[in-house]
Structures are given as structure tokens and as C-alpha cells.
Design a protein around this motif. Structure first.
Motif, PDB file in Angstrom:
ATOM      1  N   THR A  11       0.827  -1.198   0.000  1.00  0.00           N
ATOM      2  CA  THR A  11       0.000   0.000   0.000  1.00  0.00           C
ATOM      3  C   THR A  11       0.865   1.253   0.000  1.00  0.00           C
ATOM      4  O   THR A  11       1.940   1.283   0.594  1.00  0.00           O
ATOM      5  CB  THR A  11      -0.922   0.037   1.234  1.00  0.00           C
ATOM      6  N   ARG A  12       0.353   2.272  -0.656  1.00  0.00           N
ATOM      7  CA  ARG A  12       1.059   3.555  -0.716  1.00  0.00           C
ATOM      8  C   ARG A  12       0.069   4.687  -0.537  1.00  0.00           C
ATOM      9  O   ARG A  12      -1.021   4.684  -1.123  1.00  0.00           O
ATOM     10  CB  ARG A  12       1.757   3.735  -2.076  1.00  0.00           C
ATOM     11  N   TYR A  13       0.467   5.623   0.293  1.00  0.00           N
ATOM     12  CA  TYR A  13      -0.310   6.841   0.437  1.00  0.00           C
ATOM     13  C   TYR A  13       0.142   7.851  -0.616  1.00  0.00           C
ATOM     14  O   TYR A  13       1.244   7.762  -1.152  1.00  0.00           O
ATOM     15  CB  TYR A  13      -0.132   7.423   1.843  1.00  0.00           C
ATOM     16  N   ASP A  32      -6.521   7.925   0.289  1.00  0.00           N
ATOM     17  CA  ASP A  32      -5.912   8.011   1.615  1.00  0.00           C
ATOM     18  C   ASP A  32      -6.934   7.921   2.742  1.00  0.00           C
ATOM     19  O   ASP A  32      -6.730   7.173   3.713  1.00  0.00           O
ATOM     20  CB  ASP A  32      -5.094   9.294   1.739  1.00  0.00           C
ATOM     21  N   GLU A  42       0.840   2.484   5.649  1.00  0.00           N
ATOM     22  CA  GLU A  42       1.636   2.489   4.424  1.00  0.00           C
ATOM     23  C   GLU A  42       2.631   1.335   4.460  1.00  0.00           C
ATOM     24  O   GLU A  42       3.232   1.028   5.484  1.00  0.00           O
ATOM     25  CB  GLU A  42       2.379   3.816   4.277  1.00  0.00           C
ATOM     26  N   ALA A 332       8.886   4.646   7.986  1.00  0.00           N
ATOM     27  CA  ALA A 332       8.414   5.417   6.836  1.00  0.00           C
ATOM     28  C   ALA A 332       8.470   6.920   7.107  1.00  0.00           C
ATOM     29  O   ALA A 332       8.853   7.709   6.234  1.00  0.00           O
ATOM     30  CB  ALA A 332       6.993   4.995   6.473  1.00  0.00           C
TER      31      ALA A 332
END
Length: 489
Positions: A11-13, A32, A42, A332
Motif C-alpha cells: 500500500t502507498r499513500y 488516503d 503504508e 516510513a
């Protein structure tokens, strides 16, 4: 989409959107808030089938059972499950994981360990893989997602007699506990100088060596073998975790915060005087050069949603409307943490790549791979990986602690021994804390290595020239009793 293999994604914001409008993407809105509502962090892995299908029940394993697992653990579990699911798809007729049985498991084991066309994985790898699949199915059975666990179980008790409990019957029992690889200080120095620094086997500079950041890489591996930190922990260090050298102090202490320590194992980390000298040399030279280059190219201004520290004496940043200290930031968040200095922005991360950005774990894994390849090219039969340096720290430290502990106790009476142990504690437990192990049992595996060292010492007493120790033929008559006379004689 590859029609043969499952795939792992993360997953990526703040996903970038295409410049041209897309009707489908436009209907999704901002993803988001959707991730926030479901508490999806994330970097959480998820698996996609060869047909492009997202299995909600399957991927719930990562967000529920492994919700608090470290990043490296999540990645390892996702990789192991991907192999198992791909095997069911390719070799078992597109079989659904819910229908897998013990026959599928047996076929999988054959392919992974003994099949001529398989990878022939080592016992420690198979033990990890079967443990992953077993934990997944035990979770799936509790959720009533699966019909059975394909991993055959057996009952066992721990070394203290506690139990019984179910464990995979597939475990090899020949894994890392009895085959732990580590380096002596001399072996490490050879591997580092040849593989990392690019020296010849004779210890001279090699003009043909084209490696970059030799000083940085040497400092990184030196710190790893002398501190016992894990790769993920050391890579996420910030400048605020580097202690200031104190004149006359041999070892300086720093605190490894729970937010970057695996399993939240916050603890004291020791830096030797030579480590600190090398660290500050790297900070003032190679790291400073990378930062200057990045500033000239406007790299830091392009970081999305940076967390900026404006006062280095009070390193606080705004995260979601809260003021947090550096020790409260995870892996992160630290990657976008910047310090506003009189010369401009710079990362708070200690270890930077050639672009002046925080280095990733994959960067350091590549450093070890390249170093091993170089050692192989020059005929040096020594290899290492990050966790092997951690093992080396553990074995060397425990041997020194045990030697000093036993020597001190030997000259004391019973009452003095009790007082000594209450003050200075147990070497195994001290090492457990330094390594961040939750269980003493995990640390005790290094005692087996010390037993091996004891045996090697005793073996050294056996003469090299066995022939010189043998009895000469003419002396055999004195040692072998004469044969009895026959009745006829």
C-alpha cells in the motif's frame, strides 16, 4: 498480468495521479481517507492472483493477524505465502488455497527441498516457510475461511516441559539452532577489507576497485558487528541517535527507540570510540558531499509532505496535528524527516545514498551481495550477510562475558557469588537485552556455538602428525597378548 504467479504489492499513500483524466480513477476519489478508515498503514503487503483478483479473506491476514508485525516480518510472510499460492496455481491445477490438503503440502515439500527441478532450499528456509503457511492456516481456520490445515501437526512441549502445544510436523529440526554461521574478528576483517573496501588479499589498495562509498559501507558493517543491531534498525537511525564522543569514554551509549526496534524492543545500544570516530568522519565527508549535491539539484524541495525539524535542540515535528519527537517516528516517517539548517534542508537520516536521500534496506543488502561477489572473484572463501554479523556480535560478546563471569566466580565463596550475580546479572540475559530478544530461549542458541568452540579447542590438543603418535610395529608384541597355544601343540 503474469498468468503463472501470484504477485505481492504494498500500500502507498499519496499515489500520483495520471496527468490525463481517467473516468475510472476519477470515481475512486482520494484513497488516503479510505485507507485511514480501515487502519491500513503504508507499506502493508497484499497479494494479487494471476488473474488479477484481490482476495479479501486472504489479504485480511496481513491487516488482522499481522497488524503489529515488523515491516521485515510482513515482507517475509508475503513472500512465503506467494510461493505457496503460486505452487497451488501452477502445479496443482489452479487449486484454491481454501481447498489445499496434506497431499498438496507433501508435493510442495518435495519441490522445495528434493525435486531436481526445484530450488533445493536449506532446512532453515523450509522451516520458516512451513511456519508461515502453518500460521496462515491456523488463522484461516479460526476465521472459518479454510476447510483444513494442510500442514500436519504434532504435539510437543518446550524445554521447560510446558505444553502440550501443536507445531508443524514438517519442521526439519536441523535449522539455525544447530547450524549458526558467524565470523571471527579476523574473518570479518578479511571479508570487509577485500569485499567492502576493495583491498587485495594482501591488504593493499587495489587500483582496479571501482566501488563507491567504501568509507560509508565499512563504517556501516563495523557498527553492525559491534552493536548487534538488525538491518532494519540500523538503517533507520537518525542523527539524533548518534551519541557525542566523550573524552576518556571507551563506549558511548544511545537509545534505540521502540518505533524502529523490531517487535518494539527498545534498548540501549553501545558505540565504541572507534565506531564514533568513523561515523563522524563519514558524516562530515561522504554524507556532507551527498547532501550538497542533492541541494544543488533541488532534491529536498521535491519530497512530498516532508516533516521538518526547525530546532535541533527540540527535534519535534507536526504529524496529524500532533507534536511528536524523533523517537516517536517509525521507519516510513523518518524517510521524509528533514532538518532546517542555516545551509538549507538536509535529511535527519544517518545513512544516505549517493542521491542524498535516506538509504533503503535493499541498498545495504546489495552492498553485502557485491562484497561477497568480490571475495569470490579474488578467491577468498569468506562470505557474510547482515544477520550473520549480528550472529557474530552475539557469539563474540557472549564468549567474552562468560569467560569473565566464570573467572570472577571461581575465586568467590557461595555468598559472594550470589552478590556478584545480583549486581552483574546473567551473561545470557544481558545479551538477550542487547539483541532485543523477547525470549531467553532465542538467545540460548548461542550457547551451542560456545560448546562447539570448546570442542574445537579440545580437538586442537590432538597431534597433527598421527603417525608420530602411533606405536611402531616392533612394539606391538609388547602390547598385544600372545595367542593361546593350540590343544594339539
Amino acid at each position: 498480468m503474469n498468468d503463472l504467479a501470484w504477485r505481492v504489492f504494498y500500500t502507498r499513500y499519496e499515489l500520483p495521479r495520471p496527468r490525463a483524466a481517467d473516468p475510472f480513477i476519477d470515481t475512486l476519489g482520494d484513497l488516503d481517507p479510505w485507507l485511514d478508515e480501515r487502519s491500513v498503514p503504508e507499506g502493508q503487503p497484499y497479494l494479487i492472483s494471476p488473474t488479477g483478483h484481490y482476495d479479501i479473506e486472504l489479504n485480511a491476514f496481513f491487516s488482522t493477524e499481522l497488524a503489529s508485525a515488523p515491516t521485515d516480518t510482513l515482507r517475509a510472510y508475503a513472500s512465503d505465502l506467494k510461493l505457496w499460492l503460486t505452487f497451488l496455481w501452477v502445479s496443482r491445477g489452479h487449486k484454491d488455497w481454501r481447498d489445499a490438503d496434506s497431499d498438496d503440502r507433501a508435493a510442495y515439500k518435495r519441490w522445495r527441498t528434493v525435486d531436481q527441478r526445484g530450488p533445493h532450499v536449506q532446512a532453515v528456509t523450509w522451516d520458516r516457510e512451513v511456519g508461515t503457511v502453518n500460521q496462515f492456516y491456523r488463522w484461516a481456520l479460526r476465521k472459518t475461511y479454510a476447510r483444513q490445515n494442510p500442514i500436519v501437526q504434532r504435539e510437543t512441549r518446550d524445554h521447560r516441559g510446558h505444553g502440550p502445544r501443536s507445531v508443524p510436523a514438517e519442521l526439519s529440526h536441523t535449522g539455525s539452532r544447530n547450524h549458526l554461521k558467524w565470523l571471527t574478528p579476523a574473518m570479518y576483517c578479511m571479508w570487509r577489507d577485500v569485499g567492502v573496501r576493495g583491498f587485495t588479499r594482501q591488504g593493499l589498495e587495489d587500483p582496479s576497485f571501482r566501488g563507491r562509498f567504501g568509507s560509508r559501507n565499512r563504517t556501516y558493517t563495523d557498527l553492525m558487528i559491534r552493536s548487534g543491531m538488525r538491518l532494519c534498525e540500523q538503517t533507520s537511525l537518525s542523527l539524533f541517535e548518534v551519541p557525542r564522543p566523550v573524552p576518556g569514554m571507551v563506549n558511548a551509549r544511545s537509545w534505540l527507540p521502540a518505533t524502529i526496534a523490531k517487535y518494539g524492543s527498545a534498548r540501549t545500544v553501545y558505540f565504541t570510540h572507534s565506531d564514533l570516530a568513523a561515523l563522524y568522519e563519514y558524516i562530515e565527508e561522504e554524507r556532507a558531499e551527498a547532501i550538497e549535491l542533492a541541494r544543488n539539484q533541488g532534491v529536498y524541495e521535491r519530497i512530498r509532505n516532508p516533516l521538518i525539524i526547525t530546532d535541533i535542540n527540540r527535534p519535534l515535528v507536526d504529524v496529524g496535528g500532533r507534536r511528536l519527537g524523533v523517537d516517536q517516528l517509525g521507519h516510513a516517517e523518518r524517510r521524509r524527516l528533514l532538518i532546517d539548517t542555516p545551509d538549507g534542508l538536509e535529511p535527519a537520516a544517518l545513512w544516505l545514498n549517493e542521491h542524498g536521500l535516506p538509504s533503503a534496506r535493499s541498498c545495504w543488502q546489495a552492498v553485502f551481495t557485491t562484497a561477497n561477489q568480490r571475495c569470490d572473484r579474488v578467491g577468498l572463501d569468506v562470505t557474510s550477510h547482515a544477520h550473520q554479523l549480528r550472529h557474530s556480535f552475539a557469539v563474540i560478546t557472549l564468549e567474552l562475558l562468560m569467560r569473565g563471569h566464570i573467572a570472577s566466580l571461581g575465586s568467590m565463596n557461595l555468598e559472594q557469588r550470589g552478590a556478584y550475580q545480583r549486581i552483574f546479572g546473567d551473561p545470557v540475559n544481558w545479551l538477550r537485552i542487547r539483541l532485543g530478544h523477547r525470549s531467553r530461549t532465542t538467545t540460548e542458541k548461542y550457547l551451542h556455538t560456545l560448546q562447539e568452540l570448546e570442542w574445537e579447542t579440545r580437538q586442537a590438543l590432538i597431534p597433527d602428525d598421527w603417525d608420530a603418535a602411533h606405536v611402531r610395529p616392533e612394539e606391538l608384541d609388547d602390547l598385544v597378548p600372545a595367542a593361546p597355544e593350540s590343544a594339539s601343540a
